[in-house]
Each structure stands twice: as structure tokens, then as C-alpha cells.
Design an enzyme around this catalytic site. Structure first.
Site, PDB file in Angstrom:
ATOM      1  N   ASP A  61      -8.649  -2.934  -0.706  1.00 29.51           N
ATOM      2  CA  ASP A  61      -8.142  -1.557  -0.829  1.00 29.51           C
ATOM      3  C   ASP A  61      -6.915  -1.859  -1.940  1.00 29.51           C
ATOM      4  OD1 ASP A  61      -9.644  -0.499   0.880  1.00 29.51           O
ATOM      5  OD2 ASP A  61      -8.213   0.101   2.157  1.00 29.51           O
ATOM      6  N   HIS A 112     -10.076   5.210  -3.232  1.00 23.74           N
ATOM      7  CA  HIS A 112      -9.261   5.179  -2.365  1.00 23.74           C
ATOM      8  C   HIS A 112      -8.328   6.130  -2.483  1.00 23.74           C
ATOM      9  CE1 HIS A 112      -7.171   3.216   0.944  1.00 23.74           C
ATOM     10  NE2 HIS A 112      -6.120   2.541   0.176  1.00 23.74           N
ATOM     11  N   HIS A 116      -1.342   6.474  -3.239  1.00 27.77           N
ATOM     12  CA  HIS A 116      -1.506   6.146  -1.472  1.00 27.77           C
ATOM     13  C   HIS A 116      -0.582   6.849  -0.852  1.00 27.77           C
ATOM     14  CE1 HIS A 116      -1.757   3.254   1.294  1.00 27.77           C
ATOM     15  NE2 HIS A 116      -2.782   2.603   0.915  1.00 27.77           N
ATOM     16  N   HIS A 207      -6.917  -6.749   0.994  1.00 27.80           N
ATOM     17  CA  HIS A 207      -6.167  -6.103  -0.088  1.00 27.80           C
ATOM     18  C   HIS A 207      -6.234  -7.071  -1.189  1.00 27.80           C
ATOM     19  CE1 HIS A 207      -4.848  -3.974   3.474  1.00 27.80           C
ATOM     20  NE2 HIS A 207      -4.735  -2.850   2.896  1.00 27.80           N
TER      21      HIS A 207
END
Length: 264
Positions: A61, A112, A116, A207
Site C-alpha cells: 500500500d 488505494h 490517504h 507498505h
């Protein structure tokens, strides 16, 4: 103002409040699968359980990040492994060549979101607009149409879930993680945390960027990759992207739009 008028005003205010609370409840309801009993049952499909025998889906991610993603790509080349990268639109916009490169090197690009952030409050138009923008960026800049969507922090509320379905994206989370976003993370700690969940059908969350994590935490992820790969070899497991995972879906091709606990 008469008593009757006061009563009508009060009733209207209560009704308006009830509607607002009801809308918020419906928006947040999918995230109720954070509760363990529901997570073990309803959330299995969205969590990313795969039906491919002996396969572990490797996912990353928060990239692409020029400071860290190239090191992850090189490590995966050395290990002979491929993965699915859940990209942030804002990061991809700043490093479009890196998004294209990861696809050319055999990896899978997924969505994604654009930024964020958690989507706690209902805003369906915004959710659809931002998710469409991110999906189109992945398609254009990476040269491949994405199939998967993972919400930031693993909290899949109703707005993004419906937007993803409308855009033809399958929402998928994870079944195992390495807690590689913390300042205390090391290669050994990431592997030790992930190891119990590394079984056939698992989806592993890691990640490739520290843009929302502790500075430099991606180095722990990098150090953990050889340990994770060695574990999989020992247990006759294959690391690969979600496209090879045969993610279990509900009839009709859609995954269930609900979430499970998560940090990223």
C-alpha cells in the site's frame, strides 16, 4: 409562539437529527465487521481469502514512492516474486514513470484512493469522484486497468464501497499484516507478526512507502521480504499478486463491501 408551534418545531428538529444520524449509521455500518464474530464469517471474501492452492497474495500500500518503491521492486526481482501494489492517486501523479515500471516488471497495479484519509462522513459524490480519478490515473499512467480497491486504513464505509462497485473495482482488504508502519518495526518483527497468517489463501499487507507511516519504516519491510519468501518456500507456498489468488467472491462477481480492522 404557541405550545403547538413549539411542539411542531421540536418534532421537526428531532426528525432532522434522526435523519442525519440514520444516514451516518448507514454510511458506517459496513465497517461493523471489525467485530471478530462478523469478521470470521461475512468478511472472509472481502478480506482477500484466495482459493488458489498454496498461494499467498503479496500486496503493498501507499506508493508509488521514488524514495522506496524501487528498492522493493529490486528485492522482489531478486526473490522472483510478483505482487499487487495499491497505489494512491496523489503519489502516482508525482511519480507516473514508477507506476508504469512496476507493471512492466510484472506486478499488478490497484487503487488505494486518491488521498490517504478515512471517509467517516457520507459524501457519495465526493467518494465516486475521487475513486474515479484514482482509477483513471492508474489506467492511464500504469497502462493497465485496475481490478482491485483497498480503502485507506482498511475501513470500507458505504460511500467508497458503492463507488468501487460502480467503477467495476472489487474491494479487498487482507488477512495478515506485518505492522511495518511503526517506528519500532524491524525486518524480524515484521516477519514475526506476519508469520502466523502466512498460510494458503492468505493476503498479506505490507507498505512500499512511508508517506503515511513512521519515517524510514519501509526499510523494515524491505528487510522482511527475504524472510517471508524463505518461509513460503519452506512451507511450499507461492507468493504472487491478487490476480493469481482466485479471491472468493459472492455470486454475480462482486465482493462484499465491508471492512475488517486495519491500520493502513
Amino acid at each position: 409562539m404557541s405550545a403547538a408551534a413549539v411542539h411542531r418545531t421540536g418534532t421537526a428538529a428531532v426528525a432532522a437529527t434522526a435523519l442525519a444520524v440514520g444516514a451516518e449509521f448507514l454510511h458506517l455500518a459496513p465497517a461493523a465487521v471489525r467485530l471478530p464474530p462478523l469478521r470470521r464469517t461475512l468478511a472472509r471474501r472481502t478480506a482477500g481469502h484466495g482459493a488458489a492452492p498454496g498461494h499467498v497474495a503479496l500486496t503493498f500500500d501507499d506508493g508509488p514512492d521514488p524514495a522506496s518503491t524501487p528498492y522493493v521492486l529490486d528485492a522482489l526481482d531478486e526473490l522472483g516474486a510478483r505482487a499487487t501494489f495499491f497505489l494512491l492517486g496523489a503519489m502516482l501523479e508525482r511519480a507516473p514513470g514508477l507506476g508504469r515500471e512496476l507493471v512492466l516488471r510484472g506486478h499488478e497495479a490497484a487503487v488505494h484512493g486518491w488521498h490517504h484519509r478515512q471517509q467517516w462522513y457520507p459524501a457519495p459524490a465526493r467518494d465516486l469522484r475521487e475513486l474515479r480519478r484514482a482509477s483513471e490515473a492508474v489506467t492511464e499512467l500504469c497502462g493497465a486497468r485496475p481490478r482491485w480497491y483497498r480503502p485507506p486504513y482498511g475501513v470500507l464505509t458505504a460511500g467508497p464501497a458503492l463507488a468501487a462497485r460502480r467503477l467495476g473495482l472489487r474491494s479487498v482488504l487482507w488477512t495478515a499484516w506485518g505492522r511495518d508502519w511503526t517506528a519500532e518495526a524491524t525486518g524480524e518483527s515484521v516477519y514475526a507478526t506476519a508469520r502466523p497468517g502466512l498460510t494458503g489463501g492468505a493476503t498479506l499487507l505490507l507498505h512500499d512507502s512511508d508517506c503515511t507511516s513512521a519515517p524510514g519504516s519501509w526499510r523494515a519491510t524491505l528487510a522482511a521480504l527475504p524472510l517471508i519468501a524463505a518461509h513460503c518456500r519452506t512451507h511450499r507456498l507461492t507468493l504472487g499478486p491478487l490476480r493469481d489468488h482466485r479471491v472468493v467472491l459472492f455470486p454475480g462477481g462482486g465482493s462484499l463491501g465491508i471492512g475488517v480492522p486495519g491500520r493502513r
